[in-house]
Write an enzyme that holds these catalytic residues in place. Structure first.
Site, PDB file in Angstrom:
ATOM      1  N   GLU A 166       0.806  -1.227   0.000  1.00 36.02           N
ATOM      2  CA  GLU A 166       0.000   0.000   0.000  1.00 36.02           C
ATOM      3  C   GLU A 166       0.835   1.272   0.000  1.00 36.02           C
ATOM      4  O   GLU A 166       0.783   2.080   0.933  1.00 36.02           O
ATOM      5  CB  GLU A 166      -0.971   0.006   1.180  1.00 36.02           C
ATOM      6  CG  GLU A 166      -2.030  -1.064   1.068  1.00 36.02           C
ATOM      7  CD  GLU A 166      -3.115  -0.956   2.129  1.00 36.02           C
ATOM      8  OE1 GLU A 166      -3.015  -0.089   3.016  1.00 36.02           O
ATOM      9  OE2 GLU A 166      -4.088  -1.720   2.053  1.00 36.02           O
ATOM     10  N   GLU A 379      -5.011  -8.742   0.793  1.00 37.70           N
ATOM     11  CA  GLU A 379      -5.704  -8.420   2.051  1.00 37.70           C
ATOM     12  C   GLU A 379      -7.190  -8.193   1.798  1.00 37.70           C
ATOM     13  O   GLU A 379      -7.568  -7.572   0.799  1.00 37.70           O
ATOM     14  CB  GLU A 379      -5.167  -7.121   2.689  1.00 37.70           C
ATOM     15  CG  GLU A 379      -3.851  -7.263   3.390  1.00 37.70           C
ATOM     16  CD  GLU A 379      -3.372  -5.949   4.004  1.00 37.70           C
ATOM     17  OE1 GLU A 379      -4.209  -5.161   4.495  1.00 37.70           O
ATOM     18  OE2 GLU A 379      -2.146  -5.727   3.977  1.00 37.70           O
TER      19      GLU A 379
END
Ligand code: BGP
Length: 478
Positions: A166, A379
């Site tokens: 991220e 995720e």
């Protein structure tokens, strides 16, 4: 409806070093920027930190045994740079390498595919103080050198590598919102640091392809599709803008090697541009990933920006930085592109994150159609308050959440999207970066709270048994 998942689908779960390992200064580990940042009063809930976390460092055998009992096919975890190189560069800490080797071997022994994240936010503190962290181009080569050690050591054992976790989140929260380290609140510096990370990502992918040509590498991106609030063309344009600003800004660079022009022009106008050399463009083009990791929690909804507000930006609210709030600073690029609003159709989690399983299918379709790369879901999960009652945790809400999301993954696969695997966030409970230990995500409860880490007993939740059945039936029981 019976879901069809590929036979070799990787049913997995994920974690990150700082959030699970603990042992923050044991066996030669150097400090990371998170070890330092969490010491600043008021930055994290109840000033929680990862000094002990859930002590995976000492409990890894027990945890992997539980993974094997569940039937898990893959476990995604990150390597802490300062455990390998306490100063971020220079001397290698053999004990750090040995720890990860033991973890990897234990996973392989149990037929669990290790998926390794090279950078999940815990930069060695020394690289921040000595070089100024990701704003300095020097970090590109230092990251490449750190990764070279890991590729040479573990290249033969690991099939899937994740470069950066991220990047969109850690650059924004770290350099723009000052809610992650290095605690900076400066949009221009954020774009500069982000560019350096892009270069590091591309260079490390190039090196990987040279050293480990048969295996796969890619970044994990926090993706959320952005919807228009209405069918008014001005709102639709705002959503196009928001998707470019929030998603393409990173994914185009990873997969195509260039930034979206519209956003570059806007940054220039706002004096938020950064240096891109001809050599940089070559580097970015040459570092194409083999797959895209997608972390999916929620998307967003927008309407056309109100230009009256743009003129008077101090009216803008700063809310939860995770929720794509607009910027208080004079030159907020978002305010020229879109205005974030609530979606009237979606429920929210206890932490105000919208719950949108269909958005997951949309996201997978959009990303694949655009970039034509296989996708690893790195995720997805639900943060909730769990209650331990009579030694049991009935987390039906988590089962419902994951079931609904996995059904949409199955549908995306039926639509033609090549999805390699699904890593639920997370296997055991762990530390939430800003929200302490009460925001739980795991299939396995860990008996600790924000104040005490004495117990650390592992207790299987109801969702543990549910995921076990889903894996056993290869998604047939969804
Ligand atoms: C992602 C991070 C994870 C994890 C997750 C849940 O952005 O990659 O490390 O923390 O979000 O977030 P939170 O802990 O804030 O609920």
């Amino acid at each position: 409806m019976i879901m069809k998942f590929p036979n070799d689908f990787l049913w997995g779960a994920a974690s990150a070093a700082y959030q699970v390992e603990g042992a923050y200064n044991e066996d030669g580990k150097g400090l990371s920027i998170w070890d330092e940042f969490s010491q600043i009063k008021g930055k994290t809930k109840h000033n929680t930190n990862g000094k002990v976390a859930v002590d995976f460092y000492h409990h890894y055998q027990e945890d992997i045994k539980l993974m094997a009992e569940m039937g898990l096919k893959a476990y995604r975890f990150s390597i802490s740079w300062s455990r390998i190189l306490p100063n971020g560069e220079g001397e290698i800490n053999q004990a750090g390498l040995d720890f990860y080797e033991r973890v990897i071997d234990e996973l392989l022994k149990n037929d669990i595919e290790p998926i390794v994240t090279l950078y999940h936010w815990d930069l060695p503190e020394k690289l921040q103080t000595k070089y100024g962290g990701w704003e300095n181009r020097k970090l590109v080569d230092l990251f490449v050198e750190y990764c070279r050690i890991l590729f040479e050591k573990f290249g033969a054992k690991i099939k899937y590598w994740v470069t950066f976790n991220e990047q969109n989140v850690f650059t924004s929260l770290g350099y723009r919102w000052a809610s992650h380290p290095p605690n900076v609140s400066d949009t221009k510096r954020m774009f500069q640091a982000n560019h350096v990370v892009n270069l590091a990502n591309a260079k490390v992918i190039q090196l990987f392809h040279k050293l480990v040509p048969n295996e796969k590498i890619g970044p994990s991106f926090g993706y959320g599709e952005v919807y228009p609030l209405t069918s008014s063309p001005a709102d639709v344009l705002a959503a196009v803008n928001a998707n470019q600003f929030n998603n393409d800004w990173w994914l185009d660079v990873y997969c195509r090697g260039y930034y979206p022009e519209k956003i570059l022009r806007l940054l220039k106008k706002l004096h938020l541009d950064f240096e891109i050399t001809a050599e940089d463009l070559k580097v970015l083009k040459a570092g194409k990933p083999d797959f895209l990791g997608i972390n999916y929690y929620h998307g967003g909804t927008v309407k056309a920006p109100d230009f009256e507000k743009v003129k008077n930006q101090k009216d803008f609210d700063k809310t939860d930085p995770y929720l794509m709030a607009a910027d208080k600073q004079a030159a907020s690029p978002e305010s020229y592109l879109f205005e974030s609003v609530e979606n009237p159709y979606l429920d929210k989690t206890n932490w105000g994150w919208e719950i949108d399983p269909i958005g997951f299918r949309i996201a997978l379709r959009q990303v694949y159609e655009k970039y034509q790369l296989p996708i690893m879901i790195t995720e997805n999960g639900l943060g909730a308050f769990d209650k331990l009652e009579d030694g049991k945790i009935n987390d039906q809400y988590r089962i419902d959440y994951l079931n609904d999301h996995l059904v949409q993954v199955g549908k995306a696969i039926a639509d033609g999207v090549p999805v390699l695997g699904f890593c639920a966030w997370s296997f055991t409970d762990l530390l939430s970066w800003l929200n302490g230990y009460d925001k739980r995500y795991g299939f396995v409860y860990i008996d600790r709270d924000d104040y005490s880490a004495e117990n650390l007993t592992r207790i299987k939740k109801q969702s543990f048994y549910w995921y076990q059945k889903i894996i056993e039936s290869n998604g047939g029981k969804l």
